[in-house]
Design a protein around this motif. Structure first.
Motif, mmCIF file in Angstrom:
data_model
loop_
_atom_site.group_PDB
_atom_site.id
_atom_site.type_symbol
_atom_site.label_atom_id
_atom_site.label_comp_id
_atom_site.label_asym_id
_atom_site.label_seq_id
_atom_site.Cartn_x
_atom_site.Cartn_y
_atom_site.Cartn_z
ATOM 1 N N MET A 3 21.508 22.006 -16.568
ATOM 2 C CA MET A 3 21.182 22.136 -17.992
ATOM 3 C C MET A 3 22.200 21.334 -18.809
ATOM 4 S SD MET A 3 19.718 25.999 -18.495
ATOM 5 C CE MET A 3 21.261 26.885 -18.450
ATOM 6 N N ASP A 4 21.716 20.273 -19.467
ATOM 7 C CA ASP A 4 22.583 19.371 -20.226
ATOM 8 C C ASP A 4 22.519 19.722 -21.714
ATOM 9 O OD1 ASP A 4 24.233 17.375 -21.034
ATOM 10 O OD2 ASP A 4 22.962 15.709 -20.401
ATOM 11 N N GLU A 5 23.405 20.630 -22.142
ATOM 12 C CA GLU A 5 23.448 21.100 -23.530
ATOM 13 C C GLU A 5 22.047 21.451 -24.036
ATOM 14 O OE1 GLU A 5 25.972 19.011 -26.232
ATOM 15 O OE2 GLU A 5 27.164 18.126 -24.633
ATOM 16 N N PRO A 6 21.349 22.346 -23.349
ATOM 17 C CA PRO A 6 19.945 22.615 -23.683
ATOM 18 C C PRO A 6 19.731 23.342 -25.002
ATOM 19 C CG PRO A 6 20.715 24.194 -22.070
ATOM 20 C CD PRO A 6 21.824 23.193 -22.239
ATOM 21 N N PHE A 7 20.796 23.936 -25.556
ATOM 22 C CA PHE A 7 20.642 24.699 -26.796
ATOM 23 C C PHE A 7 21.261 24.004 -28.008
ATOM 24 C CE2 PHE A 7 21.437 27.591 -23.156
ATOM 25 C CZ PHE A 7 20.158 28.099 -23.010
ATOM 26 N N ASN A 57 30.221 24.237 -26.317
ATOM 27 C CA ASN A 57 30.295 25.478 -27.079
ATOM 28 C C ASN A 57 31.040 26.522 -26.240
ATOM 29 O OD1 ASN A 57 29.629 28.094 -28.126
ATOM 30 N ND2 ASN A 57 27.965 27.168 -29.285
ATOM 31 N N ILE A 58 32.247 26.849 -26.659
ATOM 32 C CA ILE A 58 33.093 27.739 -25.867
ATOM 33 C C ILE A 58 32.475 29.130 -25.737
ATOM 34 C CG2 ILE A 58 35.342 28.904 -25.821
ATOM 35 C CD1 ILE A 58 36.552 26.388 -27.039
ATOM 36 N N GLU A 59 31.986 29.684 -26.829
ATOM 37 C CA GLU A 59 31.411 31.025 -26.766
ATOM 38 C C GLU A 59 30.158 31.048 -25.894
ATOM 39 O OE1 GLU A 59 30.913 33.000 -30.461
ATOM 40 O OE2 GLU A 59 33.066 33.085 -30.867
ATOM 41 N N GLU A 60 29.360 29.998 -25.933
ATOM 42 C CA GLU A 60 28.176 29.917 -25.074
ATOM 43 C C GLU A 60 28.577 29.978 -23.607
ATOM 44 O OE1 GLU A 60 24.618 27.230 -25.819
ATOM 45 O OE2 GLU A 60 25.697 26.084 -24.293
ATOM 46 N N ALA A 61 29.632 29.257 -23.237
ATOM 47 C CA ALA A 61 30.096 29.262 -21.855
ATOM 48 C C ALA A 61 30.537 30.660 -21.426
ATOM 49 C CB ALA A 61 31.238 28.265 -21.682
ATOM 50 N N GLN A 101 32.438 27.968 -39.195
ATOM 51 C CA GLN A 101 31.216 27.685 -38.439
ATOM 52 C C GLN A 101 31.246 26.276 -37.843
ATOM 53 O OE1 GLN A 101 27.917 28.594 -41.096
ATOM 54 N NE2 GLN A 101 28.076 30.765 -40.636
ATOM 55 N N MET A 102 32.352 25.979 -37.173
ATOM 56 C CA MET A 102 32.543 24.674 -36.539
ATOM 57 C C MET A 102 32.664 24.847 -35.032
ATOM 58 S SD MET A 102 35.318 22.966 -39.162
ATOM 59 C CE MET A 102 35.147 21.277 -38.541
ATOM 60 N N GLU A 103 31.993 23.976 -34.277
ATOM 61 C CA GLU A 103 32.128 23.968 -32.831
ATOM 62 C C GLU A 103 33.270 23.037 -32.434
ATOM 63 O OE1 GLU A 103 28.502 23.218 -30.792
ATOM 64 O OE2 GLU A 103 27.488 24.978 -31.593
ATOM 65 N N VAL A 104 33.546 23.011 -31.135
ATOM 66 C CA VAL A 104 34.660 22.219 -30.616
ATOM 67 C C VAL A 104 34.553 20.762 -31.041
ATOM 68 C CG1 VAL A 104 35.623 21.275 -28.490
ATOM 69 C CG2 VAL A 104 35.161 23.718 -28.660
ATOM 70 N N ASP A 105 33.353 20.178 -30.892
ATOM 71 C CA ASP A 105 33.190 18.762 -31.208
ATOM 72 C C ASP A 105 33.284 18.479 -32.705
ATOM 73 O OD1 ASP A 105 33.073 17.906 -28.664
ATOM 74 O OD2 ASP A 105 30.992 17.246 -28.679
ATOM 75 N N ASP A 106 33.200 19.523 -33.526
ATOM 76 C CA ASP A 106 33.385 19.360 -34.973
ATOM 77 C C ASP A 106 34.849 19.570 -35.356
ATOM 78 O OD1 ASP A 106 30.570 19.068 -35.351
ATOM 79 O OD2 ASP A 106 30.362 21.253 -35.262
#
Length: 432
Positions: free
Chosen positions: A161-165, A200-204, A309-314
């Motif tokens: 799954m390559d960043e499916p969400f 996404n750290i929380e997703e992991a 509301q920022m993710e790692v890449d932001d």
């Protein structure tokens, strides 16, 4: 490791550059996926996670090392490995049913079995009733469900799954993520193991049994973290927050330095480094957020990421750019303003520009180089190509373009130099 679904040993991947040298994008990757596991490849964009998935899927061959699937070397696309993409990857002229049937048709199965398995997959993933709909009639979340169904109906042992969400809005992503986990926990999915690429750290932490944290330049695994929390997991649990904090600490850790070398508190970037395109206004916004209550100059990265509301890449590119300018230090999962950063937060517009220009000229070698060249020339002008060619001696064309664009934005804010995009010309005067 014959009992493993997938085993990767000392895997490296490099691509040729225009100058004939190789660009190493993956270095010494060692990974095992066992039956019943969801394993996350977690890292920022550019750390080689998707490249690794392509190697596992058999879409490319590694430069060095070995990949074995159920004890057999991966030398091409392997039956039993399927992928779900970030971009849906549906054929717009085919219906939901027809899109799901594609993989089964490629297997050469009887028509009756193809239809039966496709309908069962559509029902499993929650799209029963939409068999005759076209992708344009579906929401983003429903289109991604079609992608899941298409991958699942071939009954793979491993689902990649390559960043499916990541292309979905927050609520849709949460719903699809939860539905997938419910099916996995209940044993309704015809798969034995999952590799999930995410930034996404929380997703992991929500989804995975193990997390492999990747770093960049080149991509490599810096830490493996086992997640022992029972499902379903809650973001509010202290143990969950502790794991998130641990991952932030790992991702912001500075590389080890030789004992005799003096450790630099800041990660400097020379002219050979690709610079992130972060605007001065975005930098100012994060400085103001960290300077204000309740942080008062020092913030826990997971906490401020959630608040903004920022993710790692932001978040990371902005934080690292503040570190480059010596406005902040980033370490141990925290961001702390320097005295210069605090001064910036307390200053008015004009003083901010002067302070920004001083830091830019001192700590961004490319900006100082451009300014020096303009000063030395009689007309105080120079073409963009003059600097782009120099950068391309050290990096790919797209990286050189990104780096130059970043410095253009910073130079404009600081009023250090001007740039006319129509003529592609730098100058010390504002272009007419």
């Amino acid at each position: 490791m014959t009992d493993a679904l997938l085993h990767i040993q000392s895997c490296c991947q490099a691509f040729p550059k225009p100058d004939g040298e190789d660009l190493l994008v993956l270095n010494d990757i060692n990974l095992t996926l066992k039956d019943g596991e969801i394993v996350s490849l977690l890292g920022r964009s550019g750390s080689g996670k998707s490249t690794l998935l392509r190697l596992i899927a058999g879409l490319a061959r590694p430069t060095q090392g070995s990949l074995t699937y159920r004890g057999q070397p991966v030398v091409g696309p392997a039956a039993g490995i399927a992928m779900v993409f970030q971009s849906f990857a549906l054929f717009p002229w085919l219906t939901v049913l027809e899109n799901v049937q594609l993989g089964l048709e490629a297997l050469g199965l009887p028509e009756a079995e193809i239809r039966q398995r496709a309908l069962a997959g559509i029902d499993l993933i929650g799209l029963d009733g939409y068999e005759s709909a076209y992708p344009r009639e579906l929401s983003g979340g429903m289109r991604q469900r079609v992608g899941f169904a298409r991958a699942l109906v071939v009954h793979p042992n491993i689902l990649l799954m390559d960043e499916p969400f990541s292309a979905l809005d927050v609520l849709t992503a949460e719903t699809l993520r939860t539905d997938f986990l419910d099916l996995w926990i209940e044993g309704k999915l015809p798969i034995k193991g999952v590799l999930l690429v995410t930034h996404n750290i929380e997703e992991a932490v929500l989804m995975c049994d193990r997390i492999l944290v990747f770093s960049r330049n080149p991509g490599h695994i810096i830490e493996e973290i086992k997640v022992d929390l029972p499902q379903p997991r809650s973001r509010l649990e202290p143990a969950f927050r502790d794991l998130v904090e641990r991952i932030y600490v790992a991702m912001t850790a500075r590389p080890a330095v030789p004992q005799r070398a003096a450790p630099d508190r800041f990660a400097g970037m020379g002219i050979e480094m690709v610079l992130p395109r972060v605007s001065a206004n975005t930098m100012a916004g994060l400085i103001e957020a960290v300077a204000g209550a309740p942080y008062d100059g020092k913030a826990d990265l997971p906490v401020i990421a959630s608040a903004l509301q920022m993710e790692v890449d932001d978040l990371f590119p902005v934080a690292e750019t503040l570190q480059l300018f010596r406005f902040a230090e980033v370490e141990g999962g925290d961001i702390k303003l320097t005295d210069t950063g605090k001064q910036f937060a307390e200053s008015g517009v004009d003083d901010r520009k002067r302070l920004f220009q001083r830091q830019l000229m001192t700590y961004v070698p490319l900006a100082a180089h451009i300014h020096r060249v303009l000063q030395e020339r009689a007309n105080h002008k120079a073409p963009k190509s003059r600097f782009l060619d120099e950068l391309e001696d050290h990096m790919a064309t797209d990286g050189a373009e990104q780096t130059l664009r970043a410095v253009v934005g910073w130079g404009r804010f600081a009023e250090a130099f001007a740039y006319d995009d129509r003529s592609g010309t730098f100058s010390l005067d504002n272009p007419t």
